[in-house]
Design an enzyme around this catalytic site. Structure first.
Site, PDB file in Angstrom:
ATOM      1  N   GLN A 130      -5.159   3.265  -5.226  1.00 44.19           N
ATOM      2  CA  GLN A 130      -4.733   2.078  -5.178  1.00 44.19           C
ATOM      3  C   GLN A 130      -4.147   1.576  -3.810  1.00 44.19           C
ATOM      4  O   GLN A 130      -3.780   2.235  -2.875  1.00 44.19           O
ATOM      5  CB  GLN A 130      -3.878   1.701  -6.288  1.00 44.19           C
ATOM      6  CG  GLN A 130      -2.456   2.450  -6.419  1.00 44.19           C
ATOM      7  CD  GLN A 130      -1.654   2.490  -7.482  1.00 44.19           C
ATOM      8  OE1 GLN A 130      -1.909   2.720  -8.781  1.00 44.19           O
ATOM      9  NE2 GLN A 130      -0.268   1.720  -7.440  1.00 44.19           N
ATOM     10  N   HIS A 187      11.951   5.276  -2.455  1.00 36.83           N
ATOM     11  CA  HIS A 187      10.940   5.720  -3.583  1.00 36.83           C
ATOM     12  C   HIS A 187       9.940   6.860  -3.212  1.00 36.83           C
ATOM     13  O   HIS A 187       9.589   7.059  -2.175  1.00 36.83           O
ATOM     14  CB  HIS A 187      10.076   4.481  -3.873  1.00 36.83           C
ATOM     15  CG  HIS A 187      10.965   3.239  -4.276  1.00 36.83           C
ATOM     16  ND1 HIS A 187      10.368   1.970  -3.844  1.00 36.83           N
ATOM     17  CD2 HIS A 187      12.071   3.091  -4.764  1.00 36.83           C
ATOM     18  CE1 HIS A 187      11.368   1.155  -4.115  1.00 36.83           C
ATOM     19  NE2 HIS A 187      12.236   1.770  -4.744  1.00 36.83           N
ATOM     20  N   LYS A 189       1.430   7.513   1.491  1.00 29.20           N
ATOM     21  CA  LYS A 189       1.422   6.001   1.562  1.00 29.20           C
ATOM     22  C   LYS A 189       0.978   5.903   3.080  1.00 29.20           C
ATOM     23  O   LYS A 189       1.573   6.521   3.859  1.00 29.20           O
ATOM     24  CB  LYS A 189       2.781   5.504   1.461  1.00 29.20           C
ATOM     25  CG  LYS A 189       3.290   5.542  -0.088  1.00 29.20           C
ATOM     26  CD  LYS A 189       4.596   4.861  -0.048  1.00 29.20           C
ATOM     27  CE  LYS A 189       5.281   5.060  -1.718  1.00 29.20           C
ATOM     28  NZ  LYS A 189       6.504   4.325  -1.633  1.00 29.20           N
ATOM     29  N   TYR A 211       0.221  -1.623   1.273  1.00 36.08           N
ATOM     30  CA  TYR A 211       0.289  -0.169   1.084  1.00 36.08           C
ATOM     31  C   TYR A 211      -1.095   0.514   0.676  1.00 36.08           C
ATOM     32  O   TYR A 211      -1.636   0.287  -0.236  1.00 36.08           O
ATOM     33  CB  TYR A 211       1.405   0.199   0.033  1.00 36.08           C
ATOM     34  CG  TYR A 211       2.774  -0.068   0.330  1.00 36.08           C
ATOM     35  CD1 TYR A 211       3.640   0.634   0.631  1.00 36.08           C
ATOM     36  CD2 TYR A 211       2.850  -1.335  -0.291  1.00 36.08           C
ATOM     37  CE1 TYR A 211       5.147   0.146   0.781  1.00 36.08           C
ATOM     38  CE2 TYR A 211       4.138  -1.985  -0.067  1.00 36.08           C
ATOM     39  CZ  TYR A 211       5.419  -1.309   0.338  1.00 36.08           C
ATOM     40  OH  TYR A 211       6.681  -1.732   0.318  1.00 36.08           O
ATOM     41  N   ASP A 257      17.188   0.268  -7.481  1.00 35.42           N
ATOM     42  CA  ASP A 257      17.636   1.046  -6.231  1.00 35.42           C
ATOM     43  C   ASP A 257      19.122   1.056  -5.945  1.00 35.42           C
ATOM     44  O   ASP A 257      19.359   2.315  -5.415  1.00 35.42           O
ATOM     45  CB  ASP A 257      16.918   0.326  -5.055  1.00 35.42           C
ATOM     46  CG  ASP A 257      15.442   0.175  -5.066  1.00 35.42           C
ATOM     47  OD1 ASP A 257      14.747   1.140  -5.767  1.00 35.42           O
ATOM     48  OD2 ASP A 257      14.734  -0.472  -4.176  1.00 35.42           O
TER      49      ASP A 257
END
Length: 195
Positions: free
Chosen positions: A45, A61, A71, A131, A167
């Site tokens: 994706q 993350h 990533k 990303y 977060d």
């Protein structure tokens, strides 16, 4: 051009820009070039993030195996300080972090390998990031490391002004909660003799 960061399996990527008086052309991703650099990526994706204000912190993350993700991060508007944290227990750089400025002007990208947490802080207002993701988002595999966990002592460029509730609430480092055993073989399987 691919440049090692000092963390096993991660790289900075500078585009090979071909330009003239009209502007320029550059390839952002080429499967053959990434594989030759030993940086495999099957794109599952492509995500984008927009932040209104400088000082917005997102991270740190990652996803547990079997949904661990690679990533490739690029800032396409504004400027960020991008950070990788190695959580692979077999990696010689376990627990170490690396940060770099990515901006619309320098067009630099960061390759984040599986088993590493990723976060960023916006350095300007009106920031957009894209990303390339090697795995789809899996809520049940999602984890995070608190941005200011003293165990890792990441030296952020500034105190955050904006931080999500999620977060801010990640717990202090705990190998069981953070699931690092699922990453035990990533440094050796994916990175050959570097791990």
């Amino acid at each position: 051009m691919f440049r090692k960061t000092g963390l096993v399996g991660s790289s900075l990527i500078d585009l090979d820009i071909k330009g003239d008086d009209r502007g320029f052309f550059a390839r952002v991703f080429c499967d053959d070039e990434f594989r030759r650099a030993d940086l495999p990526l099957n794109i599952a994706q492509i995500n984008t993030t927009w932040s209104a204000r400088a000082g917005t912190l997102r991270g740190m993350h990652y996803q547990l195996e079997p949904a661990a993700e690679i990533k490739v991060v690029r800032c396409i508007r504004g400027s960020i300080w991008d950070c990788i944290l190695d959580l692979r227990p077999n990696s010689k750089t376990f627990g170490k972090w690396f940060g770099e400025v990515l901006s619309a002007q320098n067009r630099r990208m960061m390759y984040v390998p599986k088993g590493c947490a990723h976060g960023l802080m916006t350095l300007t207002d009106d920031v957009e990031i894209i990303y390339l993701m090697g795995a789809a988002y899996s809520p049940s595999h999602e984890r995070g490391v608190r941005w200011n966990d003293p165990y890792f002592a990441i030296a952020w460029p500034n105190e955050p002004i904006e931080l999500s509730v999620k977060d801010a609430a990640w717990p202090s480092f705990d190998p069981v909660f953070h699931g690092i055993e699922t990453f035990r073989n990533l440094a050796t399987e994916e990175l050959g003799s570097d791990g």
